[in-house]
Design a protein around this motif. Structure first.
Motif, PDB file in Angstrom:
ATOM      1  N   ILE A  40     -11.965  56.680  18.379  1.00 22.81           N
ATOM      2  CA  ILE A  40     -11.348  56.196  19.621  1.00 22.81           C
ATOM      3  C   ILE A  40      -9.884  56.603  19.689  1.00 22.81           C
ATOM      4  O   ILE A  40      -9.401  57.151  20.688  1.00 22.81           O
ATOM      5  CB  ILE A  40     -11.480  54.660  19.728  1.00 22.81           C
ATOM      6  N   ARG A  41      -9.172  56.384  18.605  1.00 20.30           N
ATOM      7  CA  ARG A  41      -7.742  56.685  18.597  1.00 20.30           C
ATOM      8  C   ARG A  41      -7.478  58.171  18.858  1.00 20.30           C
ATOM      9  O   ARG A  41      -6.518  58.534  19.553  1.00 20.30           O
ATOM     10  CB  ARG A  41      -7.114  56.272  17.272  1.00 20.30           C
ATOM     11  N   PRO A  98      -7.970  49.630  20.818  1.00 28.14           N
ATOM     12  CA  PRO A  98      -9.004  50.430  20.134  1.00 28.14           C
ATOM     13  C   PRO A  98      -9.794  49.614  19.111  1.00 28.14           C
ATOM     14  O   PRO A  98     -11.003  49.799  18.969  1.00 28.14           O
ATOM     15  CB  PRO A  98      -8.204  51.528  19.438  1.00 28.14           C
ATOM     16  N   GLU A  99      -9.099  48.731  18.431  1.00 32.34           N
ATOM     17  CA  GLU A  99      -9.787  47.954  17.407  1.00 32.34           C
ATOM     18  C   GLU A  99     -10.885  47.084  18.014  1.00 32.34           C
ATOM     19  O   GLU A  99     -12.019  47.033  17.524  1.00 32.34           O
ATOM     20  CB  GLU A  99      -8.765  47.072  16.680  1.00 32.34           C
ATOM     21  N   ALA A 158     -16.597  46.171  19.594  1.00 35.56           N
ATOM     22  CA  ALA A 158     -17.578  45.998  20.671  1.00 35.56           C
ATOM     23  C   ALA A 158     -18.663  47.064  20.578  1.00 35.56           C
ATOM     24  O   ALA A 158     -19.858  46.774  20.718  1.00 35.56           O
ATOM     25  CB  ALA A 158     -16.887  46.060  22.025  1.00 35.56           C
ATOM     26  N   ILE A 159     -18.255  48.276  20.336  1.00 35.00           N
ATOM     27  CA  ILE A 159     -19.238  49.367  20.250  1.00 35.00           C
ATOM     28  C   ILE A 159     -20.165  49.163  19.039  1.00 35.00           C
ATOM     29  O   ILE A 159     -21.388  49.332  19.138  1.00 35.00           O
ATOM     30  CB  ILE A 159     -18.510  50.722  20.176  1.00 35.00           C
ATOM     31  N   LEU A 197     -16.441  51.805  27.818  1.00 34.70           N
ATOM     32  CA  LEU A 197     -15.630  50.828  27.082  1.00 34.70           C
ATOM     33  C   LEU A 197     -14.272  51.411  26.676  1.00 34.70           C
ATOM     34  O   LEU A 197     -13.267  50.691  26.639  1.00 34.70           O
ATOM     35  CB  LEU A 197     -16.380  50.341  25.837  1.00 34.70           C
ATOM     36  N   VAL A 198     -14.262  52.711  26.368  1.00 33.04           N
ATOM     37  CA  VAL A 198     -12.978  53.303  25.954  1.00 33.04           C
ATOM     38  C   VAL A 198     -12.266  53.985  27.110  1.00 33.04           C
ATOM     39  O   VAL A 198     -11.229  54.637  26.908  1.00 33.04           O
ATOM     40  CB  VAL A 198     -13.172  54.327  24.808  1.00 33.04           C
ATOM     41  N   GLY A 199     -12.839  53.840  28.328  1.00 39.47           N
ATOM     42  CA  GLY A 199     -12.167  54.405  29.494  1.00 39.47           C
ATOM     43  C   GLY A 199     -12.163  55.915  29.532  1.00 39.47           C
ATOM     44  O   GLY A 199     -11.154  56.530  29.937  1.00 39.47           O
ATOM     45  N   ALA A 200     -13.263  56.517  29.082  1.00 38.37           N
ATOM     46  CA  ALA A 200     -13.353  57.980  29.203  1.00 38.37           C
ATOM     47  C   ALA A 200     -13.535  58.348  30.672  1.00 38.37           C
ATOM     48  O   ALA A 200     -14.141  57.592  31.440  1.00 38.37           O
ATOM     49  CB  ALA A 200     -14.540  58.489  28.390  1.00 38.37           C
TER      50      ALA A 200
END
Lengths: 208, 208, 208, 208
Positions: free
Chosen positions: A148-149, A162-163, A168-169, A202-205
DNA sequence: GATGAATGAGCATTCATTCAT
DNA sequence: TATGAATGAATGCTCATTCAT
C-alpha cells in the motif's frame, strides 16, 4: 520453466496444488475445522487418519504439536506465495498490490480449512506456538502495508491510513475462508476479481 | 427525550451502555471469550460467577443454554440498534447506510466479547441454537444489503455486487472485535470514522 | 593366589569389583532404583541403555525378565561371597560371624542399587520370580542364623532368640543401602566397623 | 484422666486405636501397600473405597495428595506418641530411651501399612511432599538420638556413635513393618520386648 | 437458592509389547 | 541386530450433569 511442487516460484504463486499434508495432519485439519481444537479429540483425529491412538502419537508428540505443524505449514506457504506474487509484479506498485491481494484471496480459498483453523485457534495455541504464529501474521500484514505504501508514494493510491487499510484487506481475505465454498455460486476467479476491486477501492486506487 | 436503558430507540442507537447480562452470563462470556466454548468448563464459569456448580445449573439448564442466551441477547441488541440507526436516518440513503455501518462498528467495540463468541462459536451451537443464530445473522446482512441497494437505486453508490459488498462490510465490522482494544491507539470514534469511510469506498459512494 | 573376577573365592569375598552387569541391565538398575519398577518404563530403560525399544527386547524377554535377572545376579553374588566369608573364617565361630556381617555390610554398600531394588521390589515380582528370590533371602538369613547359633553353642554369644537376632542383623545391613553414600562422611570401613560392633552387641558377644 | 481418641497423652502412647483414616484413605493405604504407589491405579483405589473415580477425586485432589495425606497422618501420629512416650518416662534416661523404642516398635506394628508405605514411597513423593516427610523423619531420628545422648551423659549407656546407633534402632523398628504379622508366632509384646532388649544392647546399656 | 457428594463417559497421554523390514 | 511403525489396554484426571439435603 520448471517449478517444484512445493516452493512457489515467481511464476507459480497463483497455483495452490496438493497440500503437502501428511495423512494424520490432513485428518486433524478436517476435525479441527469442524469441531475446533478443544472440541476435537485425539480419538477423532486418529480415527479420521485411520490410525490407532498410539499410532498417531508415533507421528506427533501431542495434540498441540499437530496444531502447530498445521498452522506453521499453512502460514509458511502463504508467506512464500505472497512474496512470489509481489516479486512477480516487477516495478509497478499497483500490480504488486493487486498480486498480493489476489494471492491472499486464492490462498484463503485453496487452503480454506488451514486458514480457518489458523485464524480461529490462536487462543488454543500454547505461548511458544502462538508467538511463532503471531510472527507469521505480522509478516503477512507487513507485506500488505508495504504494497500500500509503495502505491501511496507513487501517487497511485489515495489512502490516509495504510495500516488500517492493510488490516481491513487482511480481514476481508481471511473472512473468505468463512463463507467460500468451491461448489458455491462464485468461482474462485469471481472471488479474486471482486476482492481485488474491493481492495483497490479501500486504498483509493484510480478506477481502471 | 428519555429512553429506557435496554431498548434502543431511534435516537439512542449510538450508545451501548451496560450490557444487561446476569452475573452468570457475564462470567460465562469472559470464560468463553478466553477459552472457547469447548475449552471452557462449567466449573470455570461457576467459579468466575462466584457460584457453586449446581448453583449455576439453577440459573441455566446447560452449558449450551448459556451459550444460546449469550449469543441471542447480543444479536437481538445488535439488530434492534441497527434498525434504530436505519430509522434515525430519515429518507437519505447515504446517511442510512452510514448509520448502519457506524452502528455495526460501535456494537463490535462495545460488545467485543459477545460479538467474538457469537462469530467464533457457531460450530459449537446445537442445531436449533445455530438455526436461530443464522437467522439473526441473515437479518443483519439483509439490513446492510438493503441500505446498499437503496443507495444504488438513488444513484448515490456505484456498486456492482451489493451482496458481496454487504458481506465484505459485515466481515470488516465483525473483525473489529478481533483487534480493537478500548485502551489501544485508536478511539472508538477513530474506528467508526475509518470504517464508515472504508464502507463508503466499498460501495462506491462519491467522495464527501 | 589368583581369582577370577566374578566368583568369590575364599580369600576374595571382601572385594566387590565391577558388577558384571550387561549395559541394558546396568541401565535398568539405575532406572529401577530411581523410579521403582512400576514407575520405570521400558522406554526409560532403553534410552538409558542407548538402545531402541525393540533392541532392548532383543536382549530381555520382558520388563519382568530384566528385574528377575537383576535381582538374581545380585543375590547370587551376595550368597557366594557370604559363603566364602564364612569359609574363610576357619573354625572360630566369632570370626565366622564377624566375617558374615562384614560381607553383608560390604555388599550393601558396593551393590547399593541392586540391594535396594531387590529389597524394595519384592511386591513387583511375578510369583515364580518372587519364589526364587525368597529362596535366596532365606538362604542368606540361614547363614546368619547358623553363624549365631554356632557362637551360642560355643559359649561365645549370649543370645536368647537367634532367629530374631539374625533378622535384626539382616535388617540393619539391608538398610545400609538406604542411606550409605560413597561420598558421605563415613568410609566403607567405618560402616563395616560399626556394624560388626552392632552385630556383636546384638548377639551378646563378649567385649573385645 | 480423660484423653481424646486422636491425641496421645502422656499416659496413652502405648495404645494405637482405630486409625482415624477416611474410607478413601484407608482403601488407598491397602492398595499402596500391596502394589506400591506407581503400581496402584486410581481405579483400584476407587474400587477399594467403593467410590467412582470422580467420587474419589471429590475427596482428594490427586493421587499424590492421597499419598501425602496418608504419610503425614501416620508420621504425625508417630511423632506425637513418641513425644508422649518420652514425657511419660519422667527423669530416668533409661526408661525414657526404652519408652521411645517401645513406642516406635508398637507404631510399626499397629500402623504396619502406613509405616511401610511411608518408608517405601519416598521416591514417589513430589518435592514438597518429600521435604515435609523428610522433616518428620528427621524429627523422629532426633528424638532417638536425644534419648541415647541423655543415657550416655548419665553414664547409663556406653555408646561411641549415638548418631549411628539411633539410625540402627530406627532401621530395626521400621523393618518390623516388613515382616510382622498380627497372626504370626510373635505377639506384639514379644516384639516390643525383644526390640527393647536389642536397642539396649546397641547402646551398651547395663544388663538388667 | 445453595451445597456436598456423586457419576458415566470421556479426555490427552503412556504403557509393555510386537512385527515387518 | 536394530529400527520405524504400530497397537490394545491402561494411565491420571476432568467433563457436564444430577440429586439429596
Amino acid at each position: 520453466m520448471e517449478m517444484s511442487e512445493e516452493i512457489a516460484t515467481t511464476a507459480g504463486w497463483r497455483e495452490f496444488g496438493d497440500d503437502a499434508l501428511s495423512p494424520p495432519l490432513r485428518a486433524a485439519l478436517g476435525v479441527f475445522a469442524r469441531h475446533g481444537y478443544h472440541g476435537a479429540s485425539i480419538r477423532m483425529i486418529a480415527e479420521a487418519a485411520g490410525l490407532s491412538v498410539p499410532g498417531l502419537y508415533h507421528h506427533y508428540r501431542s495434540k498441540q504439536a499437530i496444531l502447530a505443524a498445521l498452522v506453521d505449514t499453512a502460514m509458511a506457504e502463504m508467506l512464500a506465495n505472497t512474496a512470489a506474487a509481489a516479486d512477480d509484479a516487477g516495478d509497478d506498485p499497483v500490480t504488486r498490490f493487486e498480486n498480493v491481494v489476489e494471492c491472499l484471496a486464492r490462498f484463503h480459498m485453496a487452503r480454506r480449512d488451514q486458514a480457518f483453523v489458523a485464524s480461529t485457534e490462536m487462543r488454543s495455541m500454547e505461548p511458544e506456538v502462538r508467538a511463532h504464529h503471531v510472527g507469521q501474521r505480522d509478516a503477512q500484514q507487513e507485506m500488505i502495508e508495504d504494497a500500500i505504501r509503495a502505491g501511496v508514494d507513487s501517487g497511485d493510491f489515495a489512502c490516509e491510513f495504510p495500516e488500517d487499510a492493510a488490516r481491513a484487506i487482511a480481514s476481508l481475505c481471511v473472512s473468505i475462508a468463512n463463507w467460500y465454498r468451491p461448489d458455491g455460486p462464485l468461482s474462485a476467479d469471481d472471488v479474486v476479481c471482486r476482492h481485488v476491486e474491493f481492495a483497490r477501492r479501500l486504498v483509493g486506487a484510480a478506477a481502471r
